[in-house]
Design an enzyme around this catalytic site. Structure first.
Site, PDB file in Angstrom:
ATOM      1  N   CYS A 156     100.908  58.696 -28.908  1.00 26.72           N
ATOM      2  CA  CYS A 156     100.217  59.977 -28.853  1.00 26.72           C
ATOM      3  C   CYS A 156      99.066  59.986 -29.867  1.00 26.72           C
ATOM      4  CB  CYS A 156     101.109  61.182 -29.157  1.00 26.72           C
ATOM      5  SG  CYS A 156     102.534  61.306 -28.083  1.00 26.72           S
ATOM      6  N   ARG A 177      96.064  55.758 -27.042  1.00 24.83           N
ATOM      7  CA  ARG A 177      97.379  56.003 -27.634  1.00 24.83           C
ATOM      8  C   ARG A 177      98.344  56.661 -26.645  1.00 24.83           C
ATOM      9  NH1 ARG A 177      96.991  55.609 -33.180  1.00 24.83           N
ATOM     10  NH2 ARG A 177      98.941  56.741 -33.416  1.00 24.83           N
ATOM     11  N   TRP A 201     101.754  60.196 -24.988  1.00 20.86           N
ATOM     12  CA  TRP A 201     102.519  59.117 -24.378  1.00 20.86           C
ATOM     13  C   TRP A 201     103.962  59.610 -24.403  1.00 20.86           C
ATOM     14  CZ3 TRP A 201     106.401  55.530 -25.722  1.00 20.86           C
ATOM     15  CH2 TRP A 201     106.542  54.460 -24.834  1.00 20.86           C
ATOM     16  N   ASN A 220     102.593  63.706 -33.163  1.00 20.00           N
ATOM     17  CA  ASN A 220     102.720  62.295 -32.790  1.00 20.00           C
ATOM     18  C   ASN A 220     103.931  61.751 -33.522  1.00 20.00           C
ATOM     19  OD1 ASN A 220     102.402  59.523 -32.317  1.00 20.00           O
ATOM     20  ND2 ASN A 220     100.951  59.294 -34.013  1.00 20.00           N
ATOM     21  N   GLY A 221     104.919  61.257 -32.767  1.00 19.74           N
ATOM     22  CA  GLY A 221     106.119  60.693 -33.393  1.00 19.74           C
ATOM     23  C   GLY A 221     107.355  61.098 -32.617  1.00 19.74           C
ATOM     24  N   GLU A 252     101.000  34.453 -23.435  1.00 14.52           N
ATOM     25  CA  GLU A 252     100.015  35.529 -23.552  1.00 14.52           C
ATOM     26  C   GLU A 252      99.314  35.754 -22.209  1.00 14.52           C
ATOM     27  OE1 GLU A 252      99.407  37.880 -25.298  1.00 14.52           O
ATOM     28  OE2 GLU A 252      97.316  38.419 -25.002  1.00 14.52           O
ATOM     29  N   LYS A 259      99.297  39.296 -20.280  1.00 13.45           N
ATOM     30  CA  LYS A 259      98.016  39.962 -20.006  1.00 13.45           C
ATOM     31  C   LYS A 259      97.908  40.306 -18.530  1.00 13.45           C
ATOM     32  CE  LYS A 259      96.680  40.784 -22.762  1.00 13.45           C
ATOM     33  NZ  LYS A 259      96.810  40.889 -24.169  1.00 13.45           N
ATOM     34  N   GLU A 276     100.558  43.118 -17.414  1.00 15.83           N
ATOM     35  CA  GLU A 276     100.405  44.468 -17.968  1.00 15.83           C
ATOM     36  C   GLU A 276      99.259  45.252 -17.344  1.00 15.83           C
ATOM     37  OE1 GLU A 276      98.374  43.298 -22.255  1.00 15.83           O
ATOM     38  OE2 GLU A 276      99.285  45.260 -22.068  1.00 15.83           O
ATOM     39  N   HIS A 288     114.759  23.153 -14.248  1.00 18.21           N
ATOM     40  CA  HIS A 288     116.126  23.553 -14.610  1.00 18.21           C
ATOM     41  C   HIS A 288     116.504  24.885 -13.976  1.00 18.21           C
ATOM     42  CE1 HIS A 288     116.584  20.146 -17.227  1.00 18.21           C
ATOM     43  NE2 HIS A 288     115.378  20.416 -17.735  1.00 18.21           N
ATOM     44  N   LYS A 325      98.283  52.062 -26.554  1.00 18.69           N
ATOM     45  CA  LYS A 325      97.750  51.013 -27.424  1.00 18.69           C
ATOM     46  C   LYS A 325      98.587  50.845 -28.679  1.00 18.69           C
ATOM     47  CE  LYS A 325      94.486  48.154 -28.746  1.00 18.69           C
ATOM     48  NZ  LYS A 325      94.526  46.838 -28.094  1.00 18.69           N
TER      49      LYS A 325
END
Ligand code: M6R
Length: 606
Positions: free
Chosen positions: A2, A27, A75, A99-100, A479, A483, A486, A502, A601
């Site tokens: 947030c 955010r 968020w 925010n939290g 990575e 990438k 997402e 395997h 983010k």
């Protein structure tokens, strides 16, 4: 998670709040809302979805007019994304943005319900708004102190009390908050880019500090109401650096910024041809004593740590464990005073990484952080900090922050290897010189953009794919895979090339592309055998390799070649290719690469 903002001054503030929120959408963007003093009353407008929905809603309906207000971009944690769960929360007397996460919100809710309060939302935040109202005596700071004594969890709060129509009250614990200082106007924000259009000067609010912000005055106090004097900070990012600069998306801009970001990060850390981390307080004599290293981070930052492990172990012969912060903190790791914990974080606010930092401190293990955001919690609280100088990274998908984190891993590995006597000065100088040439090679690698676009057109209809590699190529494939999934929502997994047979090779069909990274000459023959095994099962193989590596045409369907260079640095160079492939695949699929669904983010929740 947030983003919160606030403005008090002489200008009409709704557009200012909206502009500031637009810089914080990274955010979270499940909903947005503002609260503004209009004719002395707190007026709230909020809407589910992106900020644009709120703007459209206000354009068609009511757009508050006033000179003091707060705003929020969400968020979702507690309660689904919806209008009613959107912030601000509160009533005509006290309204907040948060925010939290409030951990004991159920307890508080029970107390408030017993006292006649009725709840509208499923959020934890509404309990704080109502608790402030419950305890309000006419004296806001006393009320805030009482409330923060009762809530548990993390919070950055922007608070409006109807009795104080030109004032924003703010308090934080474990979630970031800055107080921007302008001329006749002041701000609050979760992050610096939100205020850059208006001012570059700001104060960092620490945990358990309360700020009272009026147009011409900002005061700070602790929970005992002792006044606190704070040092003014000055942002060295300009507003343009936080804008798209002509690129279609922030992600594309940030991919292209990598040569500069690398140069800016590496150059000040090289002196007389040798790595120079003394400017961060890290000396050769300190490194000589290091026994074991733990690199702990989340997501992309953890992948940078994996590359760090390969190079540190190879060059310095020091044992390195890399772990995901959310796992590391709960597995009671064995670390002691002679060990070193390296925390990597773009934002410097990632909750799990922060928790590991606290754990390392409790065990008296030395901590070094590699952080991009100046003055962030992890940077401030670790024993040593090596700042990456990537500038603001806005796109949720990390690109330039990853490559500069890698460059710091190399510098660190060289200095450690020298301190341990594992390589001599000439070798360190040779490697450092190569590292200094990496930004130019990365610049040249931008030429792969069109080839990557073509590869993206081959991937766009896939539902699943594999990324494979060995050694450093495997670290980068992790990575590449993250990438891609997402931002394009194509399922992707990264596998060590030698591990495919395997089990996982049974997934391979003509519908399952396999992207093989083959840049390490000492391992290339083995990886080529593995891709031939994939081809033999009708798999579609896309190879990423160096210009001077020849691979039998029958082993692949498509190939992308990066400029030939020292194999050791290939993760930085080839990262450009995996970033472009992900970016174009997302764009071709019609996804927004800057704001992938369900993500934010800065992940300040555990
Ligand atoms: O701010 P941090 O580097 O601590 O963030 C850690 C991860 O959330 C982050 O690297 C994430 O995986 C990337 N944004 C993905 O591209």
């Amino acid at each position: 998670m947030c983003g919160i903002v606030g403005y008090t001054g002489k200008q009409e503030c709704t557009d200012i709040l909206i502009n500031a929120l637009s810089k914080l959408e990274y955010r979270g963007y499940d909903s947005a809302g503002i609260a503004v003093f209009e004719n002395g009353c707190i007026e709230v407008e909020k809407s589910q979805g992106r900020l644009k929905n709120l703007v459209d809603k206000m354009d068609k309906g009511h757009k508050p007019v006033g000179v003091c207000g707060i705003g929020h971009t969400r968020w979702a944690t507690h309660g689904e994304p919806s209008d009613v769960n959107s912030h601000p929360h509160g009533n005509k007397r006290v309204t907040i943005v948060h925010n939290g996460i409030i951990e004991n919100y159920n307890e508080i809710k029970a107390l408030l319900v017993k006292n006649g309060y009725v709840f509208e939302s499923q959020t934890d935040t509404e309990t704080v708004a109502k608790l402030l109202d419950f305890y309000y005596t006419g004296e806001p700071v006393d009320t805030i102190i009482k409330v923060i004594g009762e809530i548990r969890g993390s919070y950055a709060l922007g608070i409006l009390f109807a009795d104080f129509p030109d004032t924003i009250f703010a308090v934080r614990k474990d979630s970031p908050l800055i107080i921007g200082k302008g001329k006749g106007e002041n701000f609050i924000a979760s992050d610096v880019p939100a205020i850059l259009k208006y001012t570059k000067d700001y104060y960092l609010l620490e945990s358990d500090e309360i700020a009272v912000i009026k147009p011409d005055e900002i005061t700070f106090c602790d929970v005992h109401k002792n006044e606190i004097k704070k040092e003014l900070q000055r942002a060295d990012w300009d507003e343009d650096a936080a804008e798209k600069g002509g690129y279609a998306h922030f992600m594309l801009k940030e991919i292209h910024e990598q040569p500069t970001a690398l140069k800016t990060t590496i150059t000040p850390r090289v002196m007389d041809g040798m790595p120079f981390l003394e400017e961060c307080g890290i000396t050769v004599s300190m490194l000589e004593k290091v026994k074991n290293i733990f690199i702990v981070a989340c997501g992309t930052a953890m992948h940078a740590g994996l590359v760090g492990k390969y190079i540190i172990e190879r060059l310095a012969r020091v044992s390195v464990t890399v772990d995901i912060a959310s796992e590391f903190r709960y597995r009671n790791p064995i670390m002691g005073e002679d060990d070193l914990v390296i925390l990597i974080s773009q934002s410097g606010e990632t909750a799990d990484t922060k928790a590991v930092l606290q754990m390392a401190k409790e065990r008296r293990t030395t901590t070094v952080s590699v952080v991009n955001v100046k003055g962030s919690s992890i940077a401030r609280e670790s024993d040593y900090v090596i700042y990456t100088h990537a500038g603001p990274e806005i796109a949720v998908a990390s690109t330039k922050a990853y490559s500069v984190q890698l460059s710091v891993m190399y510098l660190f590995a060289f200095e450690l290897a020298f301190a341990k006597g594992a390589i001599n000065e000439d070798k360190v100088k040779e490697l450092t010189k190569d590292l200094m040439n990496v930004p130019k090679v990365v610049e040249d690698t931008m030429n792969t953009m069109e080839d990557c676009q073509k590869i993206a057109s081959k991937l766009v209809n896939s539902t699943s794919l594999l990324y494979i590699g060995r050694g450093l190529d495997y670290a980068l494939s992790m990575e590449g895979s993250l990438k891609l999934k997402e931002i394009s929502y194509i399922h992707s997994e990264s596998y060590a090339a030698g591990e495919l047979k395997h089990g996982t090779i049974s997934l391979v069909t003509s519908d399952m592309p396999v992207i093989a990274i083959v840049t390490q000459k000492d391992l290339m023959e083995k990886t080529i055998s593995n891709i031939k095994e994939v081809k033999a099962r009708d798999g579609k193989v896309i190879v990423i390799t160096q210009e001077d590596i020849e691979i039998d045409k029958e082993a692949y369907d498509y190939i992308i070649k990066v400029p030939a260079f020292n194999d050791l640095f290939m993760p930085i160079i080839s990262s450009v290719v995996v970033q472009f492939i992900s970016y174009y695949t997302a764009v071709l699929k019609g996804c927004d690469p800057d704001k992938p669904r369900n993500l934010a983010k800065s992940v300040t929740v555990e």
